[in-house]
Motif scaffolding. Structure first.
Motif, short mmCIF file in Angstrom:
data_model
loop_
_atom_site.label_atom_id
_atom_site.label_comp_id
_atom_site.label_asym_id
_atom_site.label_seq_id
_atom_site.Cartn_x
_atom_site.Cartn_y
_atom_site.Cartn_z
N SER A 202 -6.04 -4.13 -7.42
CA SER A 202 -6.70 -2.85 -7.24
C SER A 202 -5.95 -2.02 -6.21
O SER A 202 -5.56 -2.54 -5.15
CB SER A 202 -8.15 -3.06 -6.78
N LEU A 203 -5.74 -0.74 -6.50
CA LEU A 203 -5.06 0.14 -5.55
C LEU A 203 -5.82 0.21 -4.23
O LEU A 203 -5.22 0.35 -3.15
CB LEU A 203 -4.91 1.54 -6.15
N ASP A 204 -7.15 0.09 -4.28
CA ASP A 204 -7.96 0.14 -3.06
C ASP A 204 -7.56 -0.95 -2.07
O ASP A 204 -7.70 -0.77 -0.85
CB ASP A 204 -9.44 0.00 -3.39
N ASN A 205 -7.06 -2.07 -2.58
CA ASN A 205 -6.65 -3.18 -1.70
C ASN A 205 -5.25 -2.99 -1.13
O ASN A 205 -4.83 -3.73 -0.24
CB ASN A 205 -6.69 -4.50 -2.47
N LEU A 207 -3.95 0.30 -0.35
CA LEU A 207 -3.84 1.62 0.27
C LEU A 207 -4.59 1.64 1.59
O LEU A 207 -5.79 1.35 1.64
CB LEU A 207 -4.41 2.69 -0.67
N GLU A 209 -5.15 3.75 5.52
CA GLU A 209 -5.09 5.08 6.15
C GLU A 209 -4.86 4.91 7.66
O GLU A 209 -5.64 4.22 8.33
CB GLU A 209 -6.37 5.87 5.90
#
Length: 213
Positions: A202-205, A207, A209
């Motif tokens: 998953s991209l959430d894992n 990315l 900030e």
């Protein structure tokens, strides 16, 4: 309105090439049109490179005996990789990992020699020459998909052995064996995902900030 923005159809075509690009292993033995090959190599040559050093070199393999020798190098490394995978060895050996003998065109992508002369952008990150070659390969890959051709990146080889086989300069470096050609069909998903070897994360894992967390 951004005047530099592509049309809807043009944007969709770019994203389609990205999302439908596959690391292909199954090829049809049909020749690649020379004009298409020229377009693909020019696309690769227009990749970005750190310090505009353009470190990519491409060797087109047209000798059948040399193609067979490259295949043998890959097969040797395939066996060694299987041994190193221990409990996944049998699973790995069932995978098709290259299409060297079947593809219409075989290329070797390499880092150029005399790279030490290029300091711009590489003083603290010398591997940016490798990143630049990777960009050229990606350009080639996406352009191939747009042309309806498949491409597969083969990294199962011993670099010094391949360098010797291709009589490359001492300070050059082979990076990838690229199988290019016509295919019966593109995989619906990446082959290793279809084979349940691995799944896309998953991209959430991936990315963050501001800070790594």
């Amino acid at each position: 309105m951004n005047d530099d923005c592509y049309s809807d159809a043009e944007r969709q075509a770019v994203y389609r090439a990205i999302y439908e690009r596959r690391d292909m292993r199954h090829f049809l033995p049909h020749p690649v049109d020379p004009n298409v090959l020229s377009r693909l190599l020019n696309a690769a040559h227009h990749a970005p490179s750190v310090g505009f050093m353009q470190p990519w070199r491409f060797i087109r393999i047209t000798c059948p005996e040399l193609r067979l020798a490259i295949h043998q190098l890959v097969e040797q490394e395939r066996q060694l990789t299987a041994e190193a995978l221990n409990e996944r060895s049998d699973e790995f050996m069932k995978l098709k990992v290259e299409g060297i003998l079947e593809c219409g065109e075989l290329l070797v992508a390499a880092l150029c020699d005399q790279r030490q002369a290029h300091i711009f952008g590489r003083r603290t990150l010398p591997d940016m020459d490798l990143a630049s070659v990777a960009c050229a390969i990606q350009n080639l890959w996406l352009a191939a998909r747009a042309e309806g051709l498949g491409m597969g990146w083969v990294s199962l080889f011993d670099p010094p052995a391949l360098k010797t086989l291709l009589t490359m300069p001492d300070d050059s470096q082979p990076i990838a064996i690229l199988c290019l050609g016509h295919v019966e069909a593109f995989y619906e998903k990446p082959m290793l995902e279809q084979s349940h070897w691995a799944q896309r994360q998953s991209l959430d894992n991936l990315l963050f900030e501001n800070y790594w967390k």
